[in-house]
Design a protein around this motif. Structure first.
Motif, PDB file in Angstrom:
ATOM      1  N   GLY A 506       5.961  -4.234  -2.514  1.00  0.00           N
ATOM      2  CA  GLY A 506       6.685  -4.902  -1.636  1.00  0.00           C
ATOM      3  C   GLY A 506       6.821  -6.040  -1.850  1.00  0.00           C
ATOM      4  N   GLY A 507       5.732  -6.828  -2.218  1.00  0.00           N
ATOM      5  CA  GLY A 507       5.872  -8.340  -2.215  1.00  0.00           C
ATOM      6  C   GLY A 507       6.526  -8.952  -3.525  1.00  0.00           C
ATOM      7  N   GLY A 508       6.789  -7.868  -4.447  1.00  0.00           N
ATOM      8  CA  GLY A 508       7.359  -8.479  -5.702  1.00  0.00           C
ATOM      9  C   GLY A 508       6.589  -9.043  -6.875  1.00  0.00           C
ATOM     10  N   GLU A 509       5.326  -8.670  -6.558  1.00  0.00           N
ATOM     11  CA  GLU A 509       4.237  -9.246  -7.465  1.00  0.00           C
ATOM     12  C   GLU A 509       4.410  -8.682  -8.913  1.00  0.00           C
ATOM     13  OE1 GLU A 509       0.589  -9.066  -5.193  1.00  0.00           O
ATOM     14  OE2 GLU A 509       1.522  -9.794  -3.527  1.00  0.00           O
ATOM     15  N   PHE A 510       4.638  -7.507  -9.116  1.00  0.00           N
ATOM     16  CA  PHE A 510       4.783  -6.883 -10.240  1.00  0.00           C
ATOM     17  C   PHE A 510       5.959  -7.221 -11.123  1.00  0.00           C
ATOM     18  CE2 PHE A 510       2.010  -3.828  -7.958  1.00  0.00           C
ATOM     19  CZ  PHE A 510       0.975  -3.854  -8.844  1.00  0.00           C
ATOM     20  N   THR A 511       6.016  -7.309 -12.453  1.00  0.00           N
ATOM     21  CA  THR A 511       6.659  -7.489 -13.437  1.00  0.00           C
ATOM     22  C   THR A 511       6.709  -6.712 -14.782  1.00  0.00           C
ATOM     23  OG1 THR A 511       5.797  -9.408 -14.493  1.00  0.00           O
ATOM     24  CG2 THR A 511       7.126  -9.852 -12.962  1.00  0.00           C
ATOM     25  N   LEU A 512       7.751  -6.282 -15.406  1.00  0.00           N
ATOM     26  CA  LEU A 512       7.294  -5.519 -16.753  1.00  0.00           C
ATOM     27  C   LEU A 512       7.788  -6.238 -17.890  1.00  0.00           C
ATOM     28  CD1 LEU A 512       9.335  -2.231 -15.713  1.00  0.00           C
ATOM     29  CD2 LEU A 512       6.799  -2.594 -15.745  1.00  0.00           C
ATOM     30  N   VAL A 513       6.998  -6.416 -18.980  1.00  0.00           N
ATOM     31  CA  VAL A 513       7.154  -6.642 -20.192  1.00  0.00           C
ATOM     32  C   VAL A 513       7.220  -5.691 -21.245  1.00  0.00           C
ATOM     33  CG1 VAL A 513       6.078  -8.786 -20.153  1.00  0.00           C
ATOM     34  CG2 VAL A 513       4.666  -7.032 -20.719  1.00  0.00           C
ATOM     35  N   ILE A 532       3.180  -3.123 -17.580  1.00  0.00           N
ATOM     36  CA  ILE A 532       3.338  -3.655 -16.202  1.00  0.00           C
ATOM     37  C   ILE A 532       2.266  -4.811 -16.111  1.00  0.00           C
ATOM     38  CG2 ILE A 532       1.311  -2.228 -15.424  1.00  0.00           C
ATOM     39  CD1 ILE A 532       3.150  -2.286 -12.695  1.00  0.00           C
ATOM     40  N   ARG A 533       2.654  -5.942 -15.617  1.00  0.00           N
ATOM     41  CA  ARG A 533       1.847  -7.173 -15.193  1.00  0.00           C
ATOM     42  C   ARG A 533       1.828  -7.481 -13.853  1.00  0.00           C
ATOM     43  NH1 ARG A 533       0.596  -5.653 -19.532  1.00  0.00           N
ATOM     44  NH2 ARG A 533       0.758  -6.883 -21.683  1.00  0.00           N
ATOM     45  N   TRP A 534       0.563  -7.820 -13.426  1.00  0.00           N
ATOM     46  CA  TRP A 534       0.360  -8.151 -11.674  1.00  0.00           C
ATOM     47  C   TRP A 534       0.188  -9.678 -11.853  1.00  0.00           C
ATOM     48  CZ3 TRP A 534      -4.128  -6.232  -8.260  1.00  0.00           C
ATOM     49  CH2 TRP A 534      -4.079  -6.584  -7.091  1.00  0.00           C
ATOM     50  N   SER A 554      -7.361   4.987  -6.092  1.00  0.00           N
ATOM     51  CA  SER A 554      -6.831   4.911  -4.631  1.00  0.00           C
ATOM     52  C   SER A 554      -5.582   5.673  -4.412  1.00  0.00           C
ATOM     53  CB  SER A 554      -6.702   3.434  -4.434  1.00  0.00           C
ATOM     54  OG  SER A 554      -5.882   2.523  -5.179  1.00  0.00           O
ATOM     55  N   GLY A 555      -4.946   5.966  -5.493  1.00  0.00           N
ATOM     56  CA  GLY A 555      -3.767   6.641  -5.116  1.00  0.00           C
ATOM     57  C   GLY A 555      -2.455   5.612  -5.180  1.00  0.00           C
ATOM     58  N   HIS A 556      -2.618   4.211  -5.254  1.00  0.00           N
ATOM     59  CA  HIS A 556      -1.620   3.640  -5.353  1.00  0.00           C
ATOM     60  C   HIS A 556      -0.787   3.683  -6.539  1.00  0.00           C
ATOM     61  CE1 HIS A 556      -2.813   1.595  -1.436  1.00  0.00           C
ATOM     62  NE2 HIS A 556      -3.622   1.054  -1.986  1.00  0.00           N
ATOM     63  N   ILE A 557      -1.297   4.301  -7.678  1.00  0.00           N
ATOM     64  CA  ILE A 557      -0.652   4.207  -8.879  1.00  0.00           C
ATOM     65  C   ILE A 557       0.701   5.155  -8.632  1.00  0.00           C
ATOM     66  CG2 ILE A 557      -1.898   6.480  -9.618  1.00  0.00           C
ATOM     67  CD1 ILE A 557      -0.915   3.284 -11.958  1.00  0.00           C
ATOM     68  N   VAL A 558       0.699   6.069  -7.830  1.00  0.00           N
ATOM     69  CA  VAL A 558       2.069   6.758  -7.440  1.00  0.00           C
ATOM     70  C   VAL A 558       3.220   5.691  -7.053  1.00  0.00           C
ATOM     71  CG1 VAL A 558       3.158   8.387  -5.851  1.00  0.00           C
ATOM     72  CG2 VAL A 558       0.719   8.787  -6.594  1.00  0.00           C
ATOM     73  N   GLY A 559       2.957   4.852  -6.153  1.00  0.00           N
ATOM     74  CA  GLY A 559       4.051   3.901  -5.762  1.00  0.00           C
ATOM     75  C   GLY A 559       4.312   2.852  -6.943  1.00  0.00           C
ATOM     76  N   ILE A 560       3.111   2.287  -7.388  1.00  0.00           N
ATOM     77  CA  ILE A 560       3.371   1.430  -8.621  1.00  0.00           C
ATOM     78  C   ILE A 560       4.054   2.070  -9.686  1.00  0.00           C
ATOM     79  CG2 ILE A 560       2.197   0.161 -10.213  1.00  0.00           C
ATOM     80  CD1 ILE A 560      -0.124  -0.237  -8.124  1.00  0.00           C
ATOM     81  N   GLY A 561       3.816   3.336 -10.101  1.00  0.00           N
ATOM     82  CA  GLY A 561       4.518   3.934 -11.093  1.00  0.00           C
ATOM     83  C   GLY A 561       5.936   4.221 -10.682  1.00  0.00           C
TER      84      GLY A 561
END
Length: 763
Positions: A506-513, A532-534, A554-561
């Motif tokens: 939600g904070g827009g901290e991830f980017t893709l290369v 993915i890069r954080w 933790s299960g956060h991979i579902v939303g990140i993925g």
């Protein structure tokens, strides 16, 4: 179920049926032409049954054998009826609704497969008493159906009929009775009622039509053909309705059954009715009197039993109401009972009280936390009864190993704890070693050891033991680990990262290369892999090696993925729109096992492709071997993804223990050789041998092959010589931000030779 109204297959089936009805009416008086229409209309119905059942194999893995048998039956019907349709078209003078020997043979094979399907699907009945009651009720229904079939088909009470046709018809009725009985009585049927009843009604309609006298025996009216075509429609729409139910509501939930069933009593009434109809006209009055007495007594006993059932149900309901009115104090006392019901050990409440007492008294207790390794596998493969037996046996072994004043307890599931009063680190280590020896050869366990320090609370001590236990699992299971402050600090840091991951998307901290993938023969860029890069607001760039495992745990991979998948597809679609040379550029997206197993993942991917406009053939889902190893849910998801038309790559191939077996069970299209086999391929013979074997397997199985980690021209030439089609690594480009990939695509668009560039993998 609103989507059923727009379902193209259902619309087509009803259109075929309506067309058949119209032709039957128009061809009134010409039974040969009507028979031709009848058999031609059967074929799409049969094919729809086979296709729908085959799709449900992947959607409902728990009932894979059931739907496989139904799909085989539909295929048999399709072959037999196709032959019959061609035969009637070529021989119109002999056309009729009676099948030839070939059609009858395939029909019998298909019906046998349907019977097998009814026998295969799980009952869901746990106790021997439940199974006994079920089979008594089922046998009652089958006997009643058999009596009706015998008296009206095999040996009819009226005019004689063809014995072969009549026997097949009788079998249809019995199969329908058995299927209806299982669907009505078992707690977890393979189909929802809205989908099951059309399929159950199909053979009943066909059987009743064969039993009816007059025109149904002569088949000289159009409405007879209409009635005979209806069963094919009913049995064809069942799987399609079931698929809509599964996609909308998920697998069929367990059905709460009444304490008793009215089905057996209904079949008793049917049997008596058939018996009375079958009596000859010259039966004496005395016999009629005795018969009437038997019937009346049976009815009275049945009614009395049903009343008793109702009384019992009311009694149980009143007891439930009484239990619901227990005081809060009584409920609390029951919940705080000190003993675990299965093993007889102390439970969590009692253990915590005893640990608190020792700490309050100034003692120095130690705590051992024991978790059985791979216990879920025991439950899944051998059943919960075997798992419970193992837990009881482990409890006895733990009691036998420790001292008399040590407290053994079961926290829940497969977790046990041992309280060692006034025992320091060395003594606790010795007890842990003794426990490993006592459990060896029977099961394996990971043990965490912690001891009290001044100011510790029970929760702190248990948390430290839990941290040590997970460290034991990380080190390979089947071992014991003592807690250290370094472990606590690492766990605290991990917990902080996990907490930050919750808001990172939600904070827009991830980017893709995107790292280029090239064809090794001419170095054309044919695809990219999204990585993915954080960019953490305070930590800066966090390595994927550090946060991805924590996201999976933790299960956060579902939303990140989900974010990464949508962003990669959006970017790939934009490149295609902006650069002519990117028309066939594929994008690979890594997917974790937890994503594959999440409900609705296949639908999510389909929605992303639809929303972004990216063609499915240009998306490659990359999964690791460990993510799909021995997992029915993952396998079903992969089948669903493959059905969408996208590609599947087995990433880091060769690093897991069961790589070869996966090639037979996972519908992949691409093998990606792990970089560990490439980095020393020019100097280490064994790595070259593994790389050669992987290339040969890919060629033999018609997979595409990609070698990762290529960094030198020498590696590239050697890999290319081994038969690899595509390469990825720093030699061809490091992971690039989207605009730098765009710069390369701009050059590619200006090169006319690049217009024929192919995708990174074949479909």
């Amino acid at each position: 179920m609103r989507t059923l109204r727009r379902d193209p297959i259902l619309v087509a089936l009803f259109a075929v049926t309506l067309t058949g009805f119209v032709l039957f009416a128009l061809l009134e008086g010409d039974p040969h032409r009507q028979s031709q229409v009848f058999w031609c209309a059967q074929v799409p119905m049969d094919a729809a049954l086979a296709y729908g059942a085959w799709r449900l194999r992947a959607l409902v893995p728990h009932y894979r054998r059931f739907w496989s048998a139904i799909a085989f039956a539909g295929s048999s019907f399709t072959i037999g009826d196709s032959f019959q349709a061609v035969h009637t078209l070529l021989n119109p003078a002999t056309a009729s609704t009676t099948g030839t020997t070939v059609q009858s043979a395939f029909f019998i094979v298909g019906m046998s497969s349907n019977v097998l399907a009814c026998l295969l699907f799980p009952h869901g009945l746990r106790s021997s008493r439940e199974r006994l009651v079920f089979w008594l009720d089922a046998t009652t229904v089958l006997v009643g159906g058999g009596v009706a079939a015998w008296c009206f088909a095999v040996y009819p009470v009226t005019a004689p009929v063809d014995r072969v046709t009549a026997s097949i018809t009788a079998a249809l009725v019995v199969v329908a009775a058995f299927a209806a009985t299982k669907a009505a009585l078992v707690p977890r049927p393979p189909m929802a009622r809205v989908a099951a009843w059309p399929m159950v009604a199909a053979p009943v309609v066909q059987g009743l039509a064969a039993f009816l006298p007059g025109p149904f025996q002569d088949q000289d009216h159009s409405y007879v053909f209409m009635v005979l075509l209806l069963p094919s429609l009913l049995i064809a729409i069942g799987p399609r309705i079931q698929e809509a139910v599964v996609r909308t509501d998920g697998p069929v939930p367990a059905v709460k059954r009444k304490p008793y069933s009215l089905l057996p009593y209904g079949m008793i009434a049917v049997t008596f009715a058939v018996f009375l109809i079958a009596l000859p006209d010259d039966v004496s009055t005395r016999f009629w009197g005795a018969t009437a007495g038997v019937v009346v007594i049976t009815v009275l006993v049945a009614v009395r039993q049903l009343i008793a059932f109702q009384d019992n149900v009311r009694l149980i309901d009143r007891l439930d109401v009484a239990l619901d009115h227990l005081t809060d104090q009584e409920v609390l006392l029951r919940e705080q009972a000190s003993t675990d019901g299965l093993t007889g050990l102390a439970n969590r409440t009692h253990f915590t009280e005893q640990l608190q007492q020792h700490l309050d008294e100034g003692g120095s207790p130690s705590v051992l936390l024991i978790d059985l390794d791979d216990f879920k596998t025991v439950n899944d493969t051998m059943g919960h009864a075997a798992g419970d037996a193992l837990l009881v046996d482990v409890a006895e072994r733990l009691r036998a190993t420790v001292r008399a004043d040590d407290l053994v307890s079961r926290l829940g599931g497969d977790e046990f704890t041992i309280l060692l009063p006034d025992t320091g680190p060395e003594g606790a280590r010795r007890v842990a070693d003794d426990l490993q020896t006592g459990l060896a050869g029977h099961t394996r366990a990971s043990i965490g050891v912690a001891w009290a320090r001044p100011g510790d609370e029970p929760a702190t001590l248990l948390s430290n033991a839990d941290i040590a236990m997970y460290e034991a699992k990380r080190r390979g299971k089947g071992t014991s680990v003592c807690f250290s402050d370094e472990m606590g600090a690492r766990t605290a840091a991990d917990a902080e990262i996990i907490r930050d991951l919750a808001s990172a998307v939600g904070g827009g901290e991830f980017t893709l290369v995107y790292q280029p993938i090239v064809a090794l023969d001419d170095l054309r860029m044919t695809g990219v892999e999204a990585l993915i890069r954080w960019n953490h607001p305070t930590r800066g760039l966090v390595s994927p090696v550090e946060f991805i495992p924590l996201a999976e745990r933790s299960g956060h991979i579902v939303g990140i993925g989900a974010w990464a998948l949508r962003e990669a597809c959006r970017q790939a679609a934009r490149w295609r729109a902006d650069f002519p040379g990117a028309g066939d550029l594929s994008v690979g997206v890594n997917v974790a096992g937890r994503q594959l197993r999440s409900p609705g993942f296949v639908d999510e991917v389909a929605a992303v492709l639809r929303d972004t406009g990216l063609p499915p053939r240009l998306l490659t889902i990359e999964v690791t071997e460990t993510a799909v190893l021995d997992d029915e849910e993952s396998a079903a998801a992969l089948l669903g993804l493959r059905a969408l038309g996208l590609r599947l790559a087995l990433d880091d191939f060769g690093t897991a223990a069961s790589s070869l077996g996966l090639l037979l069970t996972v519908p992949v299209t691409t093998l990606k050789l792990d970089r560990s086999f490439v980095e020393s391929i020019t100097t280490v013979g064994r790595q070259a041998a593994v790389a050669t074997a992987v290339s040969q397997m890919a060629t033999a199985l018609d997979f595409s092959s990609v070698a990762e980690g290529i960094e030198t021209d020498e590696q590239r030439e050697l890999i290319r010589g081994l038969g690899y089609e595509y390469g990825q690594g720093y030699l061809f480009g490091r992971p690039l931000p989207p605009h730098e990939v765009g710069d390369r695509l701009q050059l590619l668009s200006g090169d006319s030779r690049a217009q024929g560039a192919q995708g990174v993998v074949r479909t």
